[in-house]
Design a protein around this motif. Structure first.
Motif, mmCIF file in Angstrom:
data_model
loop_
_atom_site.group_PDB
_atom_site.id
_atom_site.type_symbol
_atom_site.label_atom_id
_atom_site.label_comp_id
_atom_site.label_asym_id
_atom_site.label_seq_id
_atom_site.Cartn_x
_atom_site.Cartn_y
_atom_site.Cartn_z
ATOM 1 N N ASN A 127 6.392 -5.945 2.798
ATOM 2 C CA ASN A 127 7.408 -5.775 1.749
ATOM 3 C C ASN A 127 6.787 -5.449 0.396
ATOM 4 O O ASN A 127 7.258 -5.918 -0.654
ATOM 5 N N ASP A 128 5.737 -4.651 0.421
ATOM 6 C CA ASP A 128 5.066 -4.190 -0.793
ATOM 7 C C ASP A 128 4.586 -5.345 -1.668
ATOM 8 O O ASP A 128 4.557 -5.258 -2.902
ATOM 9 N N ALA A 129 4.205 -6.451 -1.048
ATOM 10 C CA ALA A 129 3.746 -7.622 -1.795
ATOM 11 C C ALA A 129 2.621 -8.305 -1.037
ATOM 12 O O ALA A 129 2.494 -8.160 0.182
ATOM 13 N N ILE A 130 1.802 -9.041 -1.778
ATOM 14 C CA ILE A 130 0.718 -9.804 -1.163
ATOM 15 C C ILE A 130 0.904 -11.274 -1.501
ATOM 16 O O ILE A 130 1.467 -11.630 -2.536
ATOM 17 N N GLY A 131 0.431 -12.144 -0.630
ATOM 18 C CA GLY A 131 0.478 -13.573 -0.889
ATOM 19 C C GLY A 131 -0.798 -14.021 -1.557
ATOM 20 O O GLY A 131 -1.864 -13.453 -1.329
ATOM 21 N N CYS A 132 -0.704 -15.031 -2.396
ATOM 22 C CA CYS A 132 -1.893 -15.572 -3.046
ATOM 23 C C CYS A 132 -2.118 -17.009 -2.597
ATOM 24 O O CYS A 132 -3.132 -17.323 -1.984
ATOM 25 N N VAL A 133 -1.170 -17.867 -2.914
ATOM 26 C CA VAL A 133 -1.179 -19.223 -2.397
ATOM 27 C C VAL A 133 0.159 -19.428 -1.707
ATOM 28 O O VAL A 133 1.093 -18.663 -1.880
ATOM 29 N N LYS A 134 0.274 -20.455 -0.901
ATOM 30 C CA LYS A 134 1.446 -20.670 -0.065
ATOM 31 C C LYS A 134 2.738 -20.622 -0.878
ATOM 32 O O LYS A 134 2.912 -21.344 -1.849
ATOM 33 N N GLY A 135 3.647 -19.727 -0.456
ATOM 34 C CA GLY A 135 4.950 -19.631 -1.095
ATOM 35 C C GLY A 135 5.016 -18.703 -2.289
ATOM 36 O O GLY A 135 6.091 -18.478 -2.837
ATOM 37 N N HIS A 136 3.883 -18.137 -2.718
ATOM 38 C CA HIS A 136 3.862 -17.258 -3.887
ATOM 39 C C HIS A 136 3.394 -15.861 -3.480
ATOM 40 O O HIS A 136 2.341 -15.708 -2.860
ATOM 41 N N THR A 137 4.163 -14.861 -3.837
ATOM 42 C CA THR A 137 3.775 -13.481 -3.564
ATOM 43 C C THR A 137 3.771 -12.690 -4.867
ATOM 44 O O THR A 137 4.422 -13.060 -5.844
ATOM 45 N N TYR A 138 3.047 -11.565 -4.843
ATOM 46 C CA TYR A 138 2.942 -10.717 -6.025
ATOM 47 C C TYR A 138 3.222 -9.273 -5.635
ATOM 48 O O TYR A 138 2.775 -8.791 -4.586
ATOM 49 N N SER A 139 3.956 -8.574 -6.496
ATOM 50 C CA SER A 139 4.201 -7.156 -6.289
ATOM 51 C C SER A 139 2.877 -6.406 -6.303
ATOM 52 O O SER A 139 2.057 -6.590 -7.208
ATOM 53 N N LEU A 140 2.660 -5.558 -5.320
ATOM 54 C CA LEU A 140 1.407 -4.827 -5.191
ATOM 55 C C LEU A 140 1.163 -3.943 -6.414
ATOM 56 O O LEU A 140 0.076 -3.929 -6.993
ATOM 57 N N GLY A 194 5.709 1.056 -4.485
ATOM 58 C CA GLY A 194 5.474 0.482 -3.172
ATOM 59 C C GLY A 194 4.153 0.901 -2.577
ATOM 60 O O GLY A 194 3.413 1.719 -3.132
ATOM 61 N N ALA A 195 3.848 0.351 -1.397
ATOM 62 C CA ALA A 195 2.573 0.622 -0.739
ATOM 63 C C ALA A 195 2.415 2.101 -0.404
ATOM 64 O O ALA A 195 1.331 2.664 -0.530
ATOM 65 N N ALA A 196 3.507 2.749 0.024
ATOM 66 C CA ALA A 196 3.429 4.161 0.405
ATOM 67 C C ALA A 196 3.071 5.044 -0.784
ATOM 68 O O ALA A 196 2.388 6.061 -0.632
ATOM 69 N N GLU A 197 3.537 4.661 -1.974
ATOM 70 C CA GLU A 197 3.244 5.438 -3.169
ATOM 71 C C GLU A 197 1.839 5.156 -3.685
ATOM 72 O O GLU A 197 1.156 6.051 -4.174
ATOM 73 N N LEU A 198 1.415 3.913 -3.565
ATOM 74 C CA LEU A 198 0.087 3.534 -4.051
ATOM 75 C C LEU A 198 -1.025 3.953 -3.097
ATOM 76 O O LEU A 198 -2.131 4.274 -3.517
ATOM 77 N N PHE A 199 -0.714 3.953 -1.795
ATOM 78 C CA PHE A 199 -1.708 4.295 -0.772
ATOM 79 C C PHE A 199 -1.121 5.383 0.132
ATOM 80 O O PHE A 199 -0.706 5.116 1.260
ATOM 81 N N PRO A 200 -1.081 6.627 -0.357
ATOM 82 C CA PRO A 200 -0.432 7.715 0.397
ATOM 83 C C PRO A 200 -1.128 8.068 1.706
ATOM 84 O O PRO A 200 -0.543 8.787 2.525
ATOM 85 N N SER A 201 -2.351 7.581 1.931
ATOM 86 C CA SER A 201 -3.049 7.914 3.178
ATOM 87 C C SER A 201 -2.530 7.108 4.358
ATOM 88 O O SER A 201 -2.907 7.367 5.509
ATOM 89 N N LEU A 202 -1.671 6.111 4.101
ATOM 90 C CA LEU A 202 -1.118 5.323 5.202
ATOM 91 C C LEU A 202 -0.288 6.217 6.105
ATOM 92 O O LEU A 202 0.530 7.012 5.657
ATOM 93 N N GLY A 203 -0.493 6.087 7.390
ATOM 94 C CA GLY A 203 0.255 6.891 8.352
ATOM 95 C C GLY A 203 0.237 6.208 9.699
ATOM 96 O O GLY A 203 0.021 4.992 9.805
ATOM 97 N N GLU A 204 0.445 6.979 10.741
ATOM 98 C CA GLU A 204 0.436 6.395 12.079
ATOM 99 C C GLU A 204 -0.949 5.810 12.392
ATOM 100 O O GLU A 204 -1.973 6.429 12.154
ATOM 101 N N GLY A 205 -0.904 4.617 12.923
ATOM 102 C CA GLY A 205 -2.147 3.952 13.300
ATOM 103 C C GLY A 205 -2.836 3.239 12.160
ATOM 104 O O GLY A 205 -3.884 2.611 12.354
ATOM 105 N N LYS A 206 -2.291 3.304 10.943
ATOM 106 C CA LYS A 206 -2.909 2.651 9.794
ATOM 107 C C LYS A 206 -1.981 1.579 9.222
ATOM 108 O O LYS A 206 -0.764 1.691 9.286
ATOM 109 N N ALA A 207 -2.570 0.546 8.652
ATOM 110 C CA ALA A 207 -1.824 -0.510 7.982
ATOM 111 C C ALA A 207 -2.584 -0.903 6.722
ATOM 112 O O ALA A 207 -3.748 -0.536 6.522
ATOM 113 N N LEU A 208 -1.898 -1.643 5.857
ATOM 114 C CA LEU A 208 -2.488 -2.061 4.592
ATOM 115 C C LEU A 208 -2.763 -3.570 4.646
ATOM 116 O O LEU A 208 -1.892 -4.359 5.008
ATOM 117 N N TYR A 209 -3.996 -3.958 4.259
ATOM 118 C CA TYR A 209 -4.412 -5.355 4.328
ATOM 119 C C TYR A 209 -4.888 -5.824 2.951
ATOM 120 O O TYR A 209 -5.208 -5.012 2.075
#
Length: 524
Positions: A301-314, A327-342
């Motif tokens: 959901n275009d967010a990352i967790g930091c500590v339990k229960g808290h997330t931050y907009s990417l 969002g992740a697709a705009e920030l990381f346009p190379s994402l496609g089939e077979g790829k994920a963001l970590y």
């Protein structure tokens, strides 16, 4: 004349009768003797750098190098010879010819000559476009360094002249107050050490007014930079090591060699203590720092967790509030089939090694410096204060690695709050100049000195996604495991990267990892 530095020593005396100079020298401080020849100042004598290895000078002290290893010289002087004594902050930044040129123009006023030489060394130390003596030595040792090197700069300029008596009485009066000054410094350093210890006891439910964290951190940085009397260093640092459980066996230099707490925080480790896992495999990321894993996983959901229960907009974490809707697709346009963001959030405590390295071979394309506050980043504090991380000053480096795009975000923290990057000397964190909170300072990296096939391959991958017709490699290329910079106190690094789907991290949350440790197993 007697001049003693915290780590090195240069002692020079001139006999009252006759024209002879004697010197005893150990370390990388030093002196040059200049003589007027055909209206030019030429070097007739120079102390040599006494180093164990690059940037590791000989030292004096109870557990230091043997004083008998010092360089001892005797030289006949001539009337009007000029002697320049200086710390390594001068010799690392200026060539001797430039020093001689400045001194020649100001021979009528030796105080002004010393001030101009020191000012010029400081100016060069802050630049990244000058090929300094330190940069040349770094390249010769196989290390990467651009421009000057900010360090302590002390300069004394003296001239041989006829005199009826030596000013011994005046020098004695100046030395009388030295013991009082040392005890005042000892008291300040003791208060600073106790304050640093109390920092670990900050209640998690305490909320800091954001604006006050910057001046507080600058004050802490000033105190941490105050020289500690030599006789108190072992006691002071031993207290800190015990309070934070620091492994002193890993420290490259003896405790007494650190002039101040800031030097101790940015200490080096003994060689080969942090081997880089799978150093030849750039498809596997390694930990960029000794740190504790606060959280890690796949971006959802275009967010990352930091500590339990808290997330931050990417977008907000990387580029500030103005990009919170990206969002992740705009920030990381190379994402496609077979790829994920970590992502992985790594917390550096005051006890950790404060230098950070490249987690893999990367071609860094841009930098975004978000001006912000300097709240604590301790996990217990972040648990109660969600805004802590996204409000803090941070620097995001964006680029390309073997598996796609990658972003490293370096987050400042309470107390000192400054960070350095060896390849980008323009970054000045926690600056005293007024800056609007959450504004961002951006820079595109245009060239990659010394880049080879690996950099060209990453550039090609980048252009497949982002376009561009130039075949020139544009960006800063860093090798896997290469030291990138340092925090001047504990802080946080946030890694966000694209990689094949199904990746499983090689560690668990709240686990302590070391520099060079693999973040995930090699892909099959």
């Amino acid at each position: 004349m007697c001049w003693v530095l915290s780590r090195t020593c240069t002692l020079v005396y001139v006999e009252c009768k006759g024209e002879t100079v004697g010197s005893l020298h150990i370390g990388d401080s030093g002196y040059v003797v200049l003589r007027n020849v055909s209206n030019n100042l030429e070097v007739v004598e120079k102390s040599k750098d006494m180093l164990h290895s690059f940037n590791f000078p000989y030292q004096v002290g109870t557990h230091g190098d043997n004083p008998y290893s010092a360089e001892v010289k005797r030289l006949d002087l001539s009337l009007n010879d000029t002697i320049v004594l200086a710390s390594d902050g001068l010799w690392d930044n200026l060539e001797i010819d430039e020093v001689a040129s400045i001194v020649k123009d100001e021979l009528a006023d030796l105080n002004r000559a010393a001030e101009k030489v020191a000012a010029r060394a400081q100016e060069v130390g802050m630049r990244s476009d000058v090929d300094t003596p330190f940069a040349k030595k770094a390249r010769k040792s196989g290390k990467r360094w651009h421009g000057g090197k900010l360090d302590d700069i002390t300069v004394i300029v003296a001239k041989v002249s006829k005199s009826s008596k030596a000013p011994i009485e005046e020098a004695s009066e100046e030395l009388k107050g030295s013991y009082l000054w040392r005890w005042l410094l000892a008291l300040l350093c003791g208060v600073a050490a106790f304050g640093l210890y109390l920092k670990s006891q900050v209640p998690a439910n305490m909320t800091f007014r954001g604006w006050i964290t910057r001046p507080l951190s600058r004050l802490a940085g000033y105190i941490a930079g105050i020289p500690i009397p030599y006789c108190m260093r072992n006691t002071c640092y031993a207290f800190f090591c015990k309070a934070y459980n620091v492994n002193t066996d890993e420290i490259k230099q003896p405790l007494h060699s650190f002039c101040c707490m800031k030097d101790f925080f940015t200490r080096e480790l003994k060689p080969n203590l942090r081997p880089i896992s799978q150093s030849a495999n750039n498809s596997v990321l390694c930990s960029p720092a000794d740190s504790t894993v606060l959280s890690c996983g796949e971006v959802a959901n275009d967010a990352i967790g930091c500590v339990k229960g808290h997330t931050y907009s990417l977008g907000e974490l990387i580029y500030g509030k103005e990009c919170s809707q990206m969002g992740a697709a705009e920030l990381f346009p190379s994402l496609g089939e077979g790829k994920a963001l970590y992502y992985a959030v790594l917390y550096l405590s005051p006890a950790d090694f404060h230098r950070y390295c490249s987690p893999t071979a990367m071609l860094l394309k841009s930098r975004c410096h978000v001006i912000g506050y300097l709240n604590p980043v301790k996990p217990e504090y972040l648990q109660k204060n969600k805004a802590g991380l996204k409000e803090n000053e941070r620097v995001s480096m964006r680029g390309q690695w073997e598996q796609g795009e990658i972003t490293m975000t370096f987050v400042g923290a309470l107390n000192i709050g400054s960070m350095e990057f060896y390849f980008d000397r323009e970054v000045t964190s926690n600056s005293p100049q007024p800056q609007k909170a959450d504004c961002s300072l951006r820079k595109q990296y245009r060239d990659s000195p010394g880049a080879g096939e690996a950099a060209a391959r990453l550039e090609k991958s980048w252009r497949k996604v982002h376009g561009g017709g130039s075949e020139k490699v544009e960006g800063v290329f860093v090798e896997k495991g290469e030291e990138m910079g340092k925090f001047n106190f504990g802080s946080t690094i946030v890694l966000v990267f694209s990689a094949p789907k199904g990746l499983r991290f090689a560690f668990e949350e709240r686990e302590h990892v070391l520099v060079g440790q693999s973040i995930f197993p090699a892909p099959k």
